[in-house]
Design an enzyme around this catalytic site. Structure first.
Site, mmCIF file in Angstrom:
data_model
loop_
_atom_site.group_PDB
_atom_site.id
_atom_site.type_symbol
_atom_site.label_atom_id
_atom_site.label_comp_id
_atom_site.label_asym_id
_atom_site.label_seq_id
_atom_site.Cartn_x
_atom_site.Cartn_y
_atom_site.Cartn_z
ATOM 1 N N ASP A 18 88.136 55.004 48.558
ATOM 2 C CA ASP A 18 89.242 53.966 49.456
ATOM 3 C C ASP A 18 89.265 54.830 50.483
ATOM 4 O OD1 ASP A 18 90.518 52.183 48.777
ATOM 5 O OD2 ASP A 18 92.179 52.842 47.565
HETATM 6 C C1 GLC Z 1 94.997 56.872 50.369
HETATM 7 C C2 GLC Z 1 94.117 57.208 49.553
HETATM 8 C C3 GLC Z 1 93.066 56.939 48.712
HETATM 9 C C4 GLC Z 1 93.792 55.529 47.596
HETATM 10 C C5 GLC Z 1 94.609 54.519 49.100
HETATM 11 C C6 GLC Z 1 95.055 53.580 48.191
HETATM 12 O O1 GLC Z 1 93.706 56.004 50.821
HETATM 13 O O2 GLC Z 1 93.931 58.957 49.622
HETATM 14 O O3 GLC Z 1 93.563 57.331 46.753
HETATM 15 O O4 GLC Z 1 93.323 54.815 46.868
HETATM 16 O O5 GLC Z 1 94.668 55.151 49.424
HETATM 17 O O6 GLC Z 1 94.961 52.595 49.347
HETATM 18 C C1 GLC Z 2 92.961 55.815 44.353
HETATM 19 C C2 GLC Z 2 93.094 53.842 43.999
HETATM 20 C C3 GLC Z 2 91.675 53.773 43.507
HETATM 21 C C4 GLC Z 2 90.941 54.520 44.530
HETATM 22 C C5 GLC Z 2 90.620 55.710 44.051
HETATM 23 C C6 GLC Z 2 89.492 56.080 44.811
HETATM 24 O O1 GLC Z 2 93.052 56.001 42.866
HETATM 25 O O2 GLC Z 2 94.053 54.184 43.653
HETATM 26 O O3 GLC Z 2 91.515 52.667 44.417
HETATM 27 O O4 GLC Z 2 89.426 54.215 43.808
HETATM 28 O O5 GLC Z 2 91.890 55.720 44.768
HETATM 29 O O6 GLC Z 2 89.463 56.195 46.616
#
Ligand code: GLC
Ligand code: GLC
Length: 811
Positions: free
Chosen positions: A483
């Site tokens: 993300d």
């Molecule tokens: C933030 C977090 C990430 C998560 C995302 C969800 O970017 O660092 O881990 O997956 O939010 O939107």
């Molecule tokens: C968080 C989010 C997941 C994402 C991950 C890596 O765990 O829930 O959707 O893939 O972060 O960013």
């Protein structure tokens, strides 16, 4: 250092001090009604949706103090204490918390008074039950008092913590006998209320928080408890609570038991009122009537235990490794159920007011859950697919109550569509139920444009086919699985969303990770097309998969590992050419799982590079070297301090990908080494470093660059649960469901020894004995099914059998 121990017999973790490094929680509830319960009785309760139907209040930004829960106070002379220690924190003579499967038990002893609490949510009813047993173990008569306490949340948990100008004027309650009814906003807009009741006559109640606590007091020094008397106030606005007072007169050795019930009640529109302003209590009374005696309570708890024994028996291993047995048979499967229910919404790190259900998260959660309750997985797949757009892209998240996509986040996360194939394929491999592919499923919840689920999968696949960049690799969009890799965002100022700001879905930046997914899940989709008799589609898909494989081999390979991505300028990300972030874990795991590089030795090279560059004693880091400055063209990933989260943290979710990838090239020793590093039971002894619960996975462990290397955060709600269960059960222990039947192909450490597995599959029980006389890491030399040797690894499925006995002998 440990703060408790496992009790495998009872499927419990026994916490022996309230002062755990962080609150160690449990989840109560299986379907609609849920409670989070910490080891000191903190936590909160909601119905279906942690944001919109929150029943009790929790204080945010207060992780360690863990403020607010469902508390019981005991006043014994001048001593006031809680069986779970919080909130008075009166030192106890003894304390124990047992977190079990769907229930928690607390035992506190103070001055010869023993208080035992057992709390759980019964199957099928929206109510949390707590049995409180108080025993006078002294040699003299005691007059003591018991007080209950919950603080109501005014339903919408988001608004509840922000909108005081309104909220402090809307609280309303009713009290009849021993039942307190919380009916804020019931009037016209809501048709639901909450109740808190106890199965005995009470000596007083309180519904105003300020009356209970006294001005300027916290829950640790409630004035009314100190006084020994509740004032029977009917709250009007401010902070409504529910507290019961029970005066106990206990002879030496005597004990008394009470059953408390905290319930949620919904009324049909035309049955809302008994008379103007008075809520209709028929349904509440019917609910409470079911749990009036300790026998009712004990029976309901026994039912819950039987239910869970049934679920957990669907996959059971007996090996020489107690950690594997314990995690596979109990905790990992349990966590899979919790992640299936919660997605990433409500934990001690997810506030329940932010993210609802994630499209990709929920699809992946299915992988570890589908064998437990396939029908619920089926329903979930349809719900998720219903939020897809007609072009195959998808809402990134949706709200569990409405099941509609969240438009504030929207779509553009280009890995999302492929996860739908992953989840659906897992469901069909598990159940054989191809009827799901013929279900008519809407797009963006619009039934008028519905197509079959199979067509949804086709559009998922084609979305990638139609969105490729300059290297014929998939466009990344706002982000892929990671993300925080935001290659099209260019967020320069605080307050701008990392994922949604700026161009966001640009035409250049590409993901090698999605390319790996496309190969892996493209093949699974092709297999479904074949199963449905569509060989033309199968051939078309496999040709696209071959093209993608070639693109990865050409532009996705960096010499010693797979490249991570190309940014918006077509510069490599995750390559030797970069000054920071030269190697990323995700494409190494995903491409090898997809089979890329397995034949030409690149897979081995990539995994050796992972070991050399990313490994630590606490797990495999997501990337190296960590980013030391903010890179505008990379986004959020470079906003984290080195070693945390996506910037070189140990992101537990993709450790099993590496472990699975190792099994794909037959290295069982290394696969298991990776498995062990993040496995909670294996690291129980370093709980003072790891800090989160030693019975569940956390999302992240701080990487080597971090000040607190080895410290975990974000426990419970993580795709790690589903992926580690997939890894250990399907790849290491090697019982993999195919479309045709169960395949047996373990890949274990050479010294792992023989093991037995019981697996329920499509209604048939498989007793599988695995022997490894020559201590090999992979390879089955012979497979006998009910005494007959068969060719290959797959046990042909035969629904006429009830039990199948299998013996696999490794080479
Ligand atoms: C933030 C977090 C990430 C998560 C995302 C969800 O970017 O660092 O881990 O997956 O939010 O939107
Ligand atoms: C968080 C989010 C997941 C994402 C991950 C890596 O765990 O829930 O959707 O893939 O972060 O960013």
């Amino acid at each position: 250092m440990k703060f408790g121990h496992f009790d495998d017999q009872n499927k419990e973790y026994v916490i022996t001090t309230p002062k755990t490094p962080l609150p160690w929680i449990n989840y109560l509830g299986c379907t609609d009604f849920f409670s989070l319960m910490s080891n000191t009785c903190g936590g909160y309760t909601f119905y279906k949706d942690a944001k919109l139907l929150r029943m009790t209040r929790y204080r945010y930004n207060d992780t360690t103090p863990d403020t607010n829960g469902k508390y019981f106070y005991i006043k014994d002379g001048d001593t006031i204490w809680n069986p779970g220690w919080q909130p008075t924190k009166t030192e106890l003579d003894s304390y124990e918390c047992r977190h079990g499967i769907g229930y928690s038990k607390f035992t506190g002893v103070k001055n010869d008074v023993k208080a035992e609490l057992i709390t759980f949510v019964p199957i099928g009813d929206p109510v949390e039950l707590t049995k409180v047993t108080i025993t006078n173990n002294s040699s003299a008569h005691k007059d003591i008092q018991l007080f209950s306490y919950v603080e109501w949340c005014l339903w919408n948990a988001d608004d509840d913590m922000k909108n005081y100008q309104r909220n402090l004027s809307i609280g309303e309650v009713e009290v009849i006998d021993s039942t307190i009814y919380h009916k804020t906003e019931y009037r016209e807009r809501r048709n639901h209320y909450a109740v808190y009741s106890v199965n005995t006559k009470i000596d007083g109640f309180e519904t105003s928080r300020d009356e209970f606590r006294g001005a300027y007091n916290g829950p640790d020094r409630p004035a009314a408890v100190i006084e020994g008397k509740l004032h029977n106030t009917i709250a009007s606005g401010w902070y409504p609570i529910a507290s019961h007072q029970i005066n106990l007169s206990l002879d030496a050795g005597e004990c008394k038991t009470f059953v408390f019930a905290l319930g949620y009640v919904e009324n049909p529109e035309d049955e809302k009122w008994e008379k103007p302003g008075i809520i209709n209590k028929k349904r509440a009374n019917a609910l409470l009537a079911k749990y009036q005696t300790t026998e009712d309570f004990d029976n309901a708890l026994a039912k819950l235990n039987t239910y869970w024994d049934g679920l957990l028996s669907k996959f059971h291993v007996e090996s020489n490794d107690e950690h594997v047995n314990r995690m596979v048979n109990i905790w990992n499967q349990y966590q899979c159920m919790v992640t299936f229910n919660m997605s990433r919404s409500a934990s001690y790190y997810e506030t329940g007011i932010g993210r609802g259900m994630g499209f990709r998260d929920s699809c992946q959660d299915l992988l570890g859950f589908v064998h437990l309750i396939p029908d619920r997985a089926r329903e979930r797949i349809i719900d998720i697919a219903s939020t897809q757009f007609q072009d195959g892209s998808a809402y990134h998240q949706y709200q569990p109550l409405t099941k509609k996509g969240n438009s504030d986040i929207g779509s553009g996360f280009n890995d999302d569509p492929l996860w739908l194939i992953a989840g659906t394929s897992a469901y069909i491999r598990e159940t054989g139920d191809t009827s799901i592919l013929k279900e008519m499923v809407p797009y963006d919840n619009d039934m008028s444009v519905a197509t079959t689920l199979m067509e949804h999968l086709k559009r998922s696949f084609d979305y990638i086919v139609n969105h490729k960049g300059p290297h014929d690799l998939p466009l990344i969009g706002r982000a892929d699985w990671n993300d925080c890799l935001n290659l099209n965002c260019f967020s320069e100022h605080p307050g701008e969303s990392f994922q949604c700001f700026g161009p966001s879905e640009g035409p250049v930046a590409e993901s090698v990770f999605i390319a790996g997914m496309f190969v892996k899940y493209g093949r699974e989709y092709a297999a479904l097309a074949k199963l449905m008799g569509d060989t033309a589609e199968e051939a078309r898909v496999l040709a696209e998969v071959d093209k993608m494989t070639a693109a990865i081999e050409k532009d996705g390979w960096d010499g010693d590992w797979f490249v991570r991505a190309y940014d918006a300028y077509s510069h490599k990300v995750g390559s030797k050419e970069c000054d920071e972030g030269q190697i990323y874990i995700e494409p190494q795991g995903m491409c090898v799982m997809a089979g890329v590089g397995v034949d030409d030795g690149n897979a081995k090279k990539a995994l050796d590079s992972v070991k050399e560059k990313l490994d630590t004693k606490y797990g495999v880091m997501i990337l190296q070297p960590a980013y030391t400055r903010y890179h505008l063209e990379l986004g959020e990933i470079t906003s984290y301090p080195p070693g945390y989260k996506e910037n070189a943290g140990i992101f537990c979710h993709n450790n099993p990908w590496i472990s699975i990838a190792e099994t794909c090239i037959g290295r069982g020793d290394r696969a298991f080494e990776v498995y062990k590093k993040t496995c909670p039971s294996y690291i129980e002894d370093i709980s003072e470093i790891h800090r989160t619960e030693p019975y569940v996975y956390s999302q992240m462990v701080a990487g080597a660059d971090a000040r607190f290397h080895g410290e975990a955060k974000n426990s419970w709600l993580t795709g790690t649960a589903a992926w580690t269960f997939t890894n250990i059960s399907q790849y290491i222990l090697g019982i993999y469901p195919t479309l045709e039947g169960l395949s047996v192909n373990p890949c274990t450490p050479a010294a792992f020894g023989d093991f037995n597995i019981t697996r329920e599959y499509r209604g048939v029980i498989y007793n599988i004995e695995i022997k490894n006389p020559n201590k090999v890491q992979k390879g089955v030399a012979s497979l006998t099914v009910d005494g007959n040797e068969i060719e290959g690894n797959v046990i042909p499925f035969d629904s006429s059998k009830k039990t199948v006995n299998v013996v696999a002998t490794m080479k």
